[in-house]
Design an enzyme around this catalytic site. Structure first.
Site, short mmCIF file in Angstrom:
data_model
loop_
_atom_site.label_atom_id
_atom_site.label_comp_id
_atom_site.label_asym_id
_atom_site.label_seq_id
_atom_site.Cartn_x
_atom_site.Cartn_y
_atom_site.Cartn_z
N CYS A 95 -16.62 -23.21 86.40
CA CYS A 95 -16.69 -24.51 85.73
C CYS A 95 -16.16 -24.49 84.30
CB CYS A 95 -18.10 -25.08 85.79
SG CYS A 95 -19.29 -24.10 84.87
N ARG A 127 -23.18 -31.32 81.64
CA ARG A 127 -23.70 -30.68 80.42
C ARG A 127 -24.75 -31.62 79.82
NH1 ARG A 127 -17.85 -29.21 79.78
NH2 ARG A 127 -17.71 -26.98 79.29
N THR A 129 -16.15 -19.70 82.43
CA THR A 129 -15.06 -18.83 81.96
C THR A 129 -14.72 -19.03 80.49
OG1 THR A 129 -13.60 -20.46 82.97
CG2 THR A 129 -13.97 -18.41 84.20
N ASN A 130 -15.19 -20.12 79.88
CA ASN A 130 -14.97 -20.27 78.43
C ASN A 130 -15.76 -19.19 77.71
OD1 ASN A 130 -13.68 -22.64 79.19
ND2 ASN A 130 -15.50 -23.89 78.81
N ASP A 131 -17.06 -19.14 78.01
CA ASP A 131 -17.88 -18.12 77.36
C ASP A 131 -17.55 -16.72 77.87
OD1 ASP A 131 -19.59 -19.16 75.33
OD2 ASP A 131 -20.54 -20.39 76.87
N HIS A 158 20.19 -38.72 76.56
CA HIS A 158 19.48 -37.46 76.31
C HIS A 158 17.99 -37.68 76.07
CE1 HIS A 158 18.00 -34.27 73.66
NE2 HIS A 158 18.65 -33.50 74.51
C1 PEP Z 1 -18.17 -22.10 79.90
O1 PEP Z 1 -18.63 -21.38 79.03
O2 PEP Z 1 -17.12 -21.85 80.52
C2 PEP Z 1 -18.83 -23.38 80.21
C3 PEP Z 1 -18.41 -24.12 81.21
O3 PEP Z 1 -19.83 -23.79 79.40
P1 PEP Z 1 -19.60 -24.44 77.96
O4 PEP Z 1 -18.14 -24.68 77.81
O5 PEP Z 1 -20.40 -25.68 77.93
O6 PEP Z 1 -20.12 -23.37 77.06
MG MG Z 2 -20.69 -21.76 78.39
#
Ligand code: PEP
Ligand code: MG
Length: 877
Positions: A833, A561, A769-771, A455
């Site tokens: 990114c 970055r 896309t994070n921000d 298992h």
């Molecule tokens: C983002 O915001 O998606 C990005 C790639 O920039 P960072 O994560 O450096 O703010």
């Molecule tokens: Mg950013």
């Protein structure tokens, strides 16, 4: 309505295409019966019944009962025995079988059809009374556990106390009389604990077992397994009722599991294990350590040959590596189950590429088959061969990779400790289905018992956890929470390191090295180029990362970055000087010191990525991230001393730079607006590096990117700054080389909405896309952790929007920006990114939107490339 499907009787009613209805096990049993592979006759009750039964107050439709009765009669006819017959009783197993395999998560009852009368019939039929009573006591134990819900250890205690009384250590030393006493003891225990009788009425026994298996779809461990593996809860399980064949009828009987290729390495050839004189659960439970399948060639050569042939036949038929269970009853081989074998990521890639070379499958099938999430595992670390290490034990290598962490003996404890971060190794004698959460939370699994199909091994491989099993060199003392290995004692919390590829266990934390890309992976990467539309770039900030990314198939750098370069110890003080400088001159002097360092960074990256695009983003984070906090007087004092700056002035400056909400504060392109010298220095460094490389004959391709643009006037000002600086350097260097393309990050909703205006001024967009997720939801990237899990639990979010793109809101903004941008500037290149660039689900959306590129961390590049190919193949299909 048809609910019941026969297999291996005078007719077979299902086939492999009916997996959703018959479950994987039932559908494949039917398919094998049609291929003339010997499967014990039986029938499958469909997954539809699971849903009806569990949502209808545990009642069956009338048709189910009558169809089962008819199917049972067909099995009786095929076998030549009758259920409940006193002379020649039919004995059956009742097993679960969902659409996808959920190893050990649901229940099984074996040896059904035995009671005080039929057990005598079985004894007469087989001429082996001891075997008959042995089978009967196993049934009662399983029935008590599965149907009546009595804890298994309570029932096992009846067996072990009899052994103790008799002073024997091996089960085999118990006589028929002992077994009869154990049976009485078990019946009494059931009466005492569950206040019910073990049923002598065989129909009652039969239906209760079927119901218990249907109900086991909803046990907490099965629900947890489905949650972890994202298996829908409404699929349900089928139930397979099948004639029992016995592997425990002497030394010409046995049981085992084989794979048509090695599930750890993917190497072609029979791989597996068996036990003589045993039942299947003995292997899966990992209590007895099985023998290598190759030894079967000596013990029962005819069976070994047949097994080899069937394994090949099954693989060619199903066109994938098979995991097949078998039982040999008195030298007759029976196949009990076959399914697509679980395998490591290495094996997955090797098998897919090899099968394409063998012309068993097409390249596109190979690409579709590999799970992108698994690809990451190929990039497993290995132990550094030059590292100093102390080997303390060796077990079976069950799941590759390495893991270092603190020893913990209880699965629940690992779950608790892992919440607070840290790495843990779960150390057990063996694992059971209930330990699934602990296995998931641990970095690695180490067991003292069991084989490579136990298992722990199966589950760990499926999850990509490093695992070592059957490690007999280790003795665990659970009471004292310690283990002994190599004559040394290790207590809970001590650190050990596992090498799941060799089975070696080391004391302490051992250094590891980054993996190499296999030939098969290289071949797969080459195939992806002709299928995918999205260009896959990497997020890399150093020459070393760029090199790694390129070796993993990155087609350029999508995000460099630049701030990460300033954090380096050797240069952070130079940068601080620039931030804290008063007056233009002081600032320029400090920046002049930074310029050669930045130039060297860019030279290194551009050289590694020769011939490929490198998108360099100008400084983004709030400046105070580079300074000590205002309240930390000690750090401030030491910094003031290092910078030869009055303490008061430093303190004041730090306070000035302080922000309540830095993520929405003085960051991104706003820094370029307020400190143009900073951006000028960066652009100059990029240009000087580029022209120097070009002069050396190196094909450097920098792109310049501005972060957090929200207003067209910001862009106009900064575009002027970038172009002026580039022109200046061009003049100084007396070159006619072109200046780099300019782009912006789309990270705030306003930028997405005015994308048409912005696009006219730039060459490319890259969605951060994070921000963009942060600013669209208004959820802080840094603080959302405290409530996002609750949102997922309550079904508000299907997944964390920072890990997998929000397909309705954020995706809509991307669509708007993309369409408006392209309309205004048809040449505009558009990519992503943020973290989502490495997430397969999000990649599918980016592909559908028609973007040009995605960019992700180097280790995710192979994942992203495959996901991009699969997204393209999906649309073609
Ligand atoms: C983002 O915001 O998606 C990005 C790639 O920039 P960072 O994560 O450096 O703010
Ligand atoms: Mg950013």
């Amino acid at each position: 309505m048809k609910y019941v499907y026969l297999f291996g009787c005078n007719k077979t009613e299902g086939d492999a295409s009916l997996k959703n209805l018959l479950g994987g096990k039932g559908a494949n049993l039917a398919e094998m019966a049609s291929m003339d592979i010997p499967v014990p006759p039986g029938f499958t009750i469909s997954t539809d019944v699971c849903d009806i039964y569990n949502s209808n107050d545990k009642n069956y439709p009338e048709e189910v009962k009558s169809q089962v009765e008819m199917a049972l009669a067909a099995v009786e006819e095929a076998v030549g025995a009758k259920f409940g017959d006193e002379q020649n009783p039919l004995v059956v197993s009742v097993r679960s079988g969902a659409r996808v395999s959920m190893p050990g998560m649901m229940d099984t009852v074996l040896n059904l059809g035995l009671n005080d009368t039929t057990v005598c019939g079985l004894a007469k039929q087989t001429g082996d009374e001891r075997f008959a009573y042995w089978s009967y006591q196993r049934l009662i134990e399983m029935y008590g556990d599965v149907v009546l819900g009595i804890d298994r250890p309570i029932l096992e205690e009846v067996f072990s106390s009899r052994k103790k009384e008799k002073g024997v250590t091996l089960d085999i030393e118990l006589t028929t009389e002992d077994l009869k006493e154990i049976i009485d003891g078990l019946k009494a225990k059931i009466r005492e604990v569950a206040s019910s009788e073990f049923p002598q009425d065989l129909k009652q026994q039969f239906w209760q077992a079927i119901s218990a298996v249907f109900e086991s779809w909803n046990t907490p461990r099965a629900v947890a397994y489905r949650n972890i593996n994202k298996i829908p809860h409404d699929w349900g399980t089928a139930v397979n009722v099948q004639t029992m064949v016995f592997g425990n009828m002497g030394n010409d009987s046995g049981t085992g599991v084989i794979f048509s290729r090695n599930p750890a390495t993917g190497e072609k050839g029979l791989f597996g294990e068996f036990l003589i004189n045993a039942q299947g659960e003995d292997i899966v439970a990992g209590i007895r350590t099985p023998r290598d399948i190759e030894e079967l060639a000596q013990v029962l050569p005819q069976c070994y040959q047949e097994l080899n042939d069937f394994s090949r036949k099954l693989e060619e038929h199903f066109k994938d590596m098979q995991d097949t269970e078998f039982t040999i009853q008195k030298s007759k081989l029976w196949i009990l189950q076959t399914r697509t074998g679980k395998r490591t990521a290495q094996a997955e890639i090797k098998i897919a590429v090899d099968m394409t070379r063998e012309k068993l499958i097409e390249k596109t099938q190979a690409l579709r088959r590999i799970d992108p999430a698994q690809i990451e595992q190929v990039l497993h670390t290995t132990i550094d061969p030059n590292a100093d290490k102390e080997l303390i034990a060796k077990g079976l290598a069950a799941s590759p990779g390495t893991a270092s962490g603190k020893i913990v003996f209880e699965p629940d404890e690992v779950v608790e400790l892992a919440k607070e971060n840290g790495d843990f190794i779960l150390v057990r004698d063996e694992t059971s289905a209930d330990d699934i959460r602990g296995i998931d939370a641990a970095r690695g699994i180490l067991t003292t018992r069991g084989g490579v199909t136990s298992h722990a091994a199966v589950v760990a491989r499926g999850m990509g956890r490093c695992a070592i099993v059957g490690c007999k060199d280790i003795i665990i003392n659970f009471e004292k929470e310690e283990l002994t290995a190599d004559n040394r004692i290790f207590t809970k919390g001590d650190i050990i390191t596992l090498d799941g590829s060799t089975g070696e266990v080391f004391a302490g934390k051992v250094p590891t090295i980054t993996p190499q890309v296999s030939d098969e992976l290289k071949e797969l990467i080459a195939w992806e180029d002709s299928t995918k539309n999205l260009q896959v770039l990497a997020n890399a900030d150093s020459a070393a990362d760029a090199k790694l990314a390129r070796s993993f198939g990155a087609e350029g750098i999508g995000l460099c970055r630049t701030e990460h370069m300033f954090f380096e110890v050797s240069r952070v003080d130079h940068f601080r000087r620039a931030i804290l400088a008063e007056g233009k001159e002081e600032k320029e002097t400090a920046l002049a010191e930074l310029l050669p360092l930045q130039k060297a960074d860019f030279t290194g990256i551009l050289r590694e990525m020769e011939g490929l695009p490198v998108i360099i983003r100008l400084l983004d984070p709030p400046l105070h991230e580079f300074l000590p906090p205002h309240y930390d007087k000690q750090q401030l004092r030491s910094l003031a001393k290092r910078l030869s700056m009055p303490f008061r002035r430093l303190e004041e400056k730090v306070l000035q730079l302080r922000e309540f909400n830095p993520m929405l504060g003085h960051r991104g392109c706003r820094l370029g607006i307020t400190s143009p010298e900073l951006y000028e220095m960066q652009v100059r460094a990029i240009m000087e590096a580029t022209y120097e490389l070009i002069a050396q004959g190196i094909d450097a391709h920098p792109y310049i990117m501005l972060p957090l643009i929200a207003h067209v006037e910001e862009l106009k000002l900064l575009k002027e700054l970038v172009i002026d600086t580039c022109e200046k350097v061009r003049k100084e260097e007396q070159t006619t080389e072109v200046i780099p393309p300019l782009g912006i990050m789309i990270e705030v909703p306003r930028a997405a909405l005015i994308a048409g205006e912005l696009a006219k001024l730039v060459d490319f967009f890259s969605f951060g896309t994070n921000d963009l997720t942060q600013t669209t939801f208004g959820i802080s990237r840094d603080d959302g952790r405290s409530f996002i899990p609750a949102y997922i639990e309550k079904g508000i979010f299907t997944s964390d929007p920072f890990a997998s793109l929000d397909k309705t809101g954020v995706a809509e903004l991307i669509k708007i920006a993309f369409e408006r941008g392209r309309e205004a500037n048809p040449q505009l290149k558009v990519g992503v990114c943020g973290e989502h660039g490495g997430d397969p689900d999000s990649i599918e959306v980016f592909h559908q939107l028609g973007l040009d590129s995605i960019s992700c961390s180097p280790y995710r590049v192979p994942v992203a490339r495959l996901a991009a190919s699969q997204a393209a193949l999906e649309i073609q299909a």
